[in-house]
Design an enzyme around this catalytic site. Structure first.
Site, PDB file in Angstrom:
ATOM      1  N   LYS A 201       0.835  -1.275  -0.068  1.00  0.00           N
ATOM      2  CA  LYS A 201      -0.134   0.024  -0.100  1.00  0.00           C
ATOM      3  C   LYS A 201       0.715   1.280   0.011  1.00  0.00           C
ATOM      4  O   LYS A 201       2.024   1.230   0.181  1.00  0.00           O
ATOM      5  CB  LYS A 201      -0.993  -0.082   1.172  1.00  0.00           C
ATOM      6  CG  LYS A 201      -0.224   0.140   2.512  1.00  0.00           C
ATOM      7  CD  LYS A 201      -1.139  -0.217   3.840  1.00  0.00           C
ATOM      8  CE  LYS A 201      -0.400  -0.169   5.264  1.00  0.00           C
ATOM      9  NZ  LYS A 201      -1.404  -0.621   6.066  1.00  0.00           N
TER      10      LYS A 201
ATOM     11  N   TYR B  77      15.294  29.882   9.709  1.00  0.00           N
ATOM     12  CA  TYR B  77      13.849  30.652  10.261  1.00  0.00           C
ATOM     13  C   TYR B  77      13.624  30.748  11.515  1.00  0.00           C
ATOM     14  O   TYR B  77      13.848  29.564  12.273  1.00  0.00           O
ATOM     15  CB  TYR B  77      12.716  29.971   9.287  1.00  0.00           C
ATOM     16  CG  TYR B  77      12.505  30.241   7.906  1.00  0.00           C
ATOM     17  CD1 TYR B  77      12.491  31.619   7.629  1.00  0.00           C
ATOM     18  CD2 TYR B  77      12.533  29.192   6.881  1.00  0.00           C
ATOM     19  CE1 TYR B  77      12.494  31.828   6.143  1.00  0.00           C
ATOM     20  CE2 TYR B  77      12.512  29.664   5.467  1.00  0.00           C
ATOM     21  CZ  TYR B  77      12.433  31.044   5.134  1.00  0.00           C
ATOM     22  OH  TYR B  77      12.446  31.265   4.004  1.00  0.00           O
TER      23      TYR B  77
HETATM   24  C1  PLP Z   1      -0.549  -1.754   6.520  1.00  0.00           C
HETATM   25  C2  PLP Z   1      -1.171  -3.003   7.092  1.00  0.00           C
HETATM   26  C3  PLP Z   1      -0.434  -3.915   7.500  1.00  0.00           C
HETATM   27  C4  PLP Z   1       1.162  -3.992   7.651  1.00  0.00           C
HETATM   28  O1  PLP Z   1       1.587  -3.265   8.605  1.00  0.00           O
HETATM   29  P1  PLP Z   1       3.053  -3.132   9.090  1.00  0.00           P
HETATM   30  O2  PLP Z   1       3.030  -2.571  10.464  1.00  0.00           O
HETATM   31  O3  PLP Z   1       3.601  -1.975   8.119  1.00  0.00           O
HETATM   32  O4  PLP Z   1       3.661  -4.362   9.006  1.00  0.00           O
HETATM   33  C5  PLP Z   1      -1.080  -5.226   7.804  1.00  0.00           C
HETATM   34  N1  PLP Z   1      -2.135  -5.266   7.860  1.00  0.00           N
HETATM   35  C6  PLP Z   1      -3.192  -4.097   7.599  1.00  0.00           C
HETATM   36  C7  PLP Z   1      -4.751  -4.519   7.443  1.00  0.00           C
HETATM   37  C8  PLP Z   1      -2.607  -3.260   7.157  1.00  0.00           C
HETATM   38  O5  PLP Z   1      -3.565  -2.113   6.839  1.00  0.00           O
END
Ligand code: PLP
Length: 364
Positions: A35, A256
């Protein structure tokens, strides 16, 4: 010459991290979670090193199309399921598996016309209170899904809220087990933190693990453990160069808001990297950074295109010196993204995903 900022994706590290998670998985199958464009690495860049996964898990339908366009014919799972009825047509056409987390998604499936029934992951809210059926509603949802001709196999799924912390997963494991013990089907429970921390527990590994961050060089429970502890390698580097040097006297300020005041004479370097490149603006003075592979610190506020680093103790380093914001530096040096994220009050996930489109990306 282009602006010297550069991101590099390390193909061999992606491959090695997948092998590491595969060892933690035992007999369980492994979803490669891709993702957010593979946590900022780019789906097309991670595809080759991740070909040894059992499936790709993601959220975005366009990302699912990209995985299919790369030629992947194995499982693809939509972690949030579909957002409207038309999405189910794409699921049928591309044979996507999808999460079902609410009654409305079952309603959509019930009116969907498909030749091939869909494989679904039925999600329980076991305590995270984000997506999923309450434990007492789970069996009803399973029974309803199981009766639909549009549905093939049903995998039981939940997600942990505290797999990376002292609270742990026992409370959610109990809720999940109590509500599912007599339901058939495979199970999928573990993110990276659970997969690594509870690798010896077959019930936690279950049938499918779902690692994301550990594949991308982040320690899921940093600072309790770092990537060296887990045997994970950095998969991306953000590097740039010093483009200006300033000599300060005591009382001079930097950047800044003049948030940093030199206590004595100092030499500072300005790095061609700022928050518009994805470096966190909230990284305070003292955030670690490598110059020519040597550790130093940031000074003052990060601005849009530049940030200052302390060169006082790094005497020959000047304009053109190589700066490693995170990842691998020269001569075997490493600055884990977790350290930078922690200093900035965030997590590696956010930094990796925030890499800006203006930064050119190489693979090695
Ligand atoms: C993003 C996600 C993962 C992976 O999680 P990590 O902490 O990056 O290993 C697993 N399951 C679901 C449902 C997620 O949304």
């Amino acid at each position: 010459m282009p602006r010297p900022i550069q991101a590099t994706v390390h193909t061999e590290a992606l491959r090695a991290n997948l092998a590491r998670l595969r060892r933690a998985a035992g007999d369980a199958r492994v979803w490669g979670v891709v993702k957010a464009d593979a946590y900022g690495h780019g789906i097309e860049r991670v595809y080759e090193p991740f070909r040894a996964v059992d499936g790709f898990a993601l959220l975005d339908l366009t990302e699912a199309e990209r995985v299919r366009a790369l030629g992947w014919r194995g499982p693809v799972l939509l972690l949030e399921g579909v957002f409207d009825t038309r999405d189910l047509e794409l699921c049928s056409r591309l044979s996507l598996w999808h999460t079902v987390h609410c009654e409305e998604q079952i309603d959509m499936l019930a009116v969907h016309k498909t030749h091939a029934p869909h494989r679904v992951f039925l999600k329980m809210n076991s305590g995270m209170n984000r997506l999923g059926f309450a434990p007492q509603a789970f069996r009803g949802a399973w029974t309803r899904l199981n009766a639909l001709p549009q549905v093939d196999e049903i995998t039981l799924m939940t997600h942990f809220s505290d797999a990376d912390t002292a609270r742990g997963i026992a409370h959610q494991m109990r809720v999940f087990a109590d509500a599912t013990h007599d339901l058939p089907g495979e199970r999928s429970l573990s993110n990276s933190a659970a997969a690594l921390r509870f690798a010896d527990d077959g019930a936690v590994r279950a049938d499918w693990i779902r690692p994301g961050i550990a594949l991308y060089g982040g320690a899921p429970d940093y600072p309790t453990h770092d990537i060296a502890h887990w045997g994970i390698a950095p998969t991306s580097t953000l590097s740039s160069r010093i483009i200006s040097v300033q000599h300060l006297v005591a009382g001079d300020t930097v950047g800044y808001g003049s948030t940093y005041t030199a206590p004595a004479a100092m030499r500072i370097g300005l790095v061609a990297c700022g928050y518009a490149d994805g470096y966190p603006r909230h990284a305070p003075t003292g955030t670690p950074v490598l110059v020519d592979g040597l550790r130093t610190r940031t000074l003052g506020r990060v601005s849009m295109d530049m940030m200052a680093v302390d060169l006082t103790e790094l005497s020959p380093a000047g304009i053109g010196a190589e700066v490693t914001l995170w990842g691998r530096g020269p001569r075997g040096s490493v600055l884990p993204v977790d350290e930078v994220a922690h200093a900035a009050g965030t997590v590696s996930y956010e930094l990796l995903c925030a890499l800006a489109p203006r930064v050119p990306v190489l693979t090695d």
